[in-house]
Motif scaffolding. Structure first.
Motif, short mmCIF file in Angstrom:
data_model
loop_
_atom_site.label_atom_id
_atom_site.label_comp_id
_atom_site.label_asym_id
_atom_site.label_seq_id
_atom_site.Cartn_x
_atom_site.Cartn_y
_atom_site.Cartn_z
N ARG A 144 18.41 60.47 -3.97
CA ARG A 144 19.38 60.24 -5.04
C ARG A 144 20.80 60.52 -4.55
N TYR A 145 20.97 61.63 -3.85
CA TYR A 145 22.29 61.98 -3.33
C TYR A 145 22.78 60.94 -2.33
N LEU A 146 21.86 60.44 -1.51
CA LEU A 146 22.21 59.45 -0.51
C LEU A 146 22.70 58.17 -1.16
N ILE A 147 21.95 57.70 -2.16
CA ILE A 147 22.35 56.48 -2.88
C ILE A 147 23.65 56.72 -3.63
N GLY A 148 23.77 57.91 -4.23
CA GLY A 148 25.01 58.24 -4.94
C GLY A 148 26.21 58.25 -4.03
N GLY A 149 26.04 58.81 -2.83
CA GLY A 149 27.14 58.83 -1.86
C GLY A 149 27.56 57.44 -1.45
N MET A 150 26.59 56.55 -1.21
CA MET A 150 26.92 55.17 -0.88
C MET A 150 27.62 54.48 -2.03
N SER A 151 27.20 54.79 -3.25
CA SER A 151 27.83 54.18 -4.42
C SER A 151 29.31 54.59 -4.52
N VAL A 152 29.59 55.85 -4.23
CA VAL A 152 30.97 56.33 -4.26
C VAL A 152 31.82 55.59 -3.23
N ILE A 153 31.24 55.38 -2.04
CA ILE A 153 31.98 54.67 -1.00
C ILE A 153 32.32 53.24 -1.44
N TRP A 154 31.35 52.57 -2.07
CA TRP A 154 31.61 51.19 -2.50
C TRP A 154 32.61 51.16 -3.65
N ILE A 155 32.61 52.18 -4.49
CA ILE A 155 33.63 52.26 -5.55
C ILE A 155 35.02 52.37 -4.94
N VAL A 156 35.14 53.20 -3.89
CA VAL A 156 36.43 53.35 -3.20
C VAL A 156 36.83 52.03 -2.55
N VAL A 157 35.87 51.34 -1.94
CA VAL A 157 36.15 50.05 -1.29
C VAL A 157 36.64 49.03 -2.30
N ILE A 158 36.01 49.00 -3.49
CA ILE A 158 36.32 47.99 -4.49
C ILE A 158 37.64 48.28 -5.22
N PHE A 159 37.86 49.54 -5.58
CA PHE A 159 38.98 49.86 -6.46
C PHE A 159 40.17 50.54 -5.77
#
Length: 355
Positions: A144-159
């Motif tokens: 869960r933490y691993l997927i959450g960390g990747m999600s945060v990175i993609w949020i930074v990339v997008i926004f």
């Protein structure tokens, strides 16, 4: 994990190169950071696939890296003919649509692989109770933490368009996967082929995870559909069920806190998939629920025996096969509709107070 960590470090070095405005030192490298984001989604997905024992396609998994290879192939003839100003977007370029398409491809890849990874995690959780009789020591928090960390990175990339922000987030993520990822070594291989019954490998960590058993209930319908094509006859199922019942009565296997479906199937000399079907069809429950009903019934009988009152309720629960207070309380209330303390009070049993 090692391969992912290597490419993540290289990618981070390129991001840091942008963040600290060092592009002028080696302008030939500008643009070559674009293929790397296409790697992280597949690495995340395949890592979870491996940890949960769901890998089935072997060498074909390499096709997940096709977008990264394609991006590198497209950039190879383009970047050498572009000026530094064109690469940095300071002046118009005929290759601008290509770079825009790659950025959108990176975003789509990230979102798709995060969703696929969550799907793998959900499917794994739904099947945990098929094999284990106690799930409180089985937790998927690391994934869960691993997927959450990747999600945060993609949020930074997008926004966010700041290279410094992306550098910081990725640096923390690399430290995270480098430190915690190496510690995830407790793997149990699946004893069954994927086409029969999905019994995934499990990651054993330290924290209790009560949701695993509840998720198994949602899988009951799919189990019934799957068993419709089974060659197991009712006569044979009845025979196996009788043998199972006798085994539980005589040897009380449910008192083993580490009991698994594979262990029980080996004792009965049947395939785990067959035993799972028998329990589901004859008992109307999953292996997890079947074993814990037996544990609760054993505890209720133990409470009626003279001398049991000198022990704590939790110690008796451990004797009956439960491995944690959380698991005991949850399953007892689920089966009897009463908490353990309320049941003891209703039965007018005076138990020793717990420390």
């Amino acid at each position: 994990m090692s391969a992912w960590f290597f490419f993540a470090v290289v990618h981070q070095a390129l991001i840091g190169w942008y963040a600290f405005n060092k592009m002028s030192d080696m302008p030939a490298l500008i643009g070559w950071e674009l293929p790397f984001p296409f790697l992280h989604g597949p690495f995340l997905y395949l890592y979870i696939l491996f940890l949960t024992g769901q890998q089935r396609h072997g060498w074909r998994n390499i096709f997940h890296f096709t977008p990264a290879v394609l991006a590198a192939v497209l950039l190879a003839p383009v970047l050498p003919v572009m000026t530094v100003q064109e690469k940095l977007g300071a002046v118009p370029s005929k290759f601008t649509p290509l770079f825009h398409a790659m950025v959108w491809g990176i975003i789509i890849s990230g979102v798709v692989y995060v969703i696929l990874s969550l799907y793998l995690l959900r499917r794994h959780r739904q099947n945990v109770a098929v094999q284990f009789s106690n799930t409180d020591k089985i937790t998927l928090n690391w994934l869960r933490y691993l997927i959450g960390g990747m999600s945060v990175i993609w949020i930074v990339v997008i926004f966010f368009e700041s290279a410094a922000s992306l550098y910081l987030v990725v640096a923390l993520f690399i430290f995270f996967i480098g430190y915690f990822g190496i510690r995830q070594v407790g793997i149990f291989s699946s004893p069954l082929p994927a086409h029969e019954v999905y019994l995934p490998a499990l990651v054993r960590l330290a924290e209790p995870e009560p949701e695993e058993a509840r998720e198994a209930e949602a899988d009951e319908t799919s189990q019934k559909v799957k068993y419709e094509k089974s060659s197991l006859t009712d006569v044979e199922a009845t025979r196996i069920h009788a043998a199972l019942t006798a085994l539980m009565r005589e040897q009380q296997c449910y008192k083993d806190a580490g009991l698994t479906l594979g262990d029980l199937a080996k004792t009965l000399n049947v395939h785990p998939a067959v035993l799972s079907q028998v329990i589901n069809s004859k008992e109307g429950s999953s292996f997890y629920d079947y074993i814990n009903v037996l544990r609760v019934e054993a505890l209720k009988q133990l409470l009626l025996q003279p001398g049991s009152q000198q022990y704590t309720l939790l110690s008796l629960a451990f004797e009956c096969g439960f491995n944690s207070k959380t698991s005991f309380n949850r399953n007892f209330k689920k089966i009897t509709q009463l908490s353990p303390s309320a049941y003891v009070k209703a039965m007018h049993i005076n138990m020793q107070e717990e420390d």
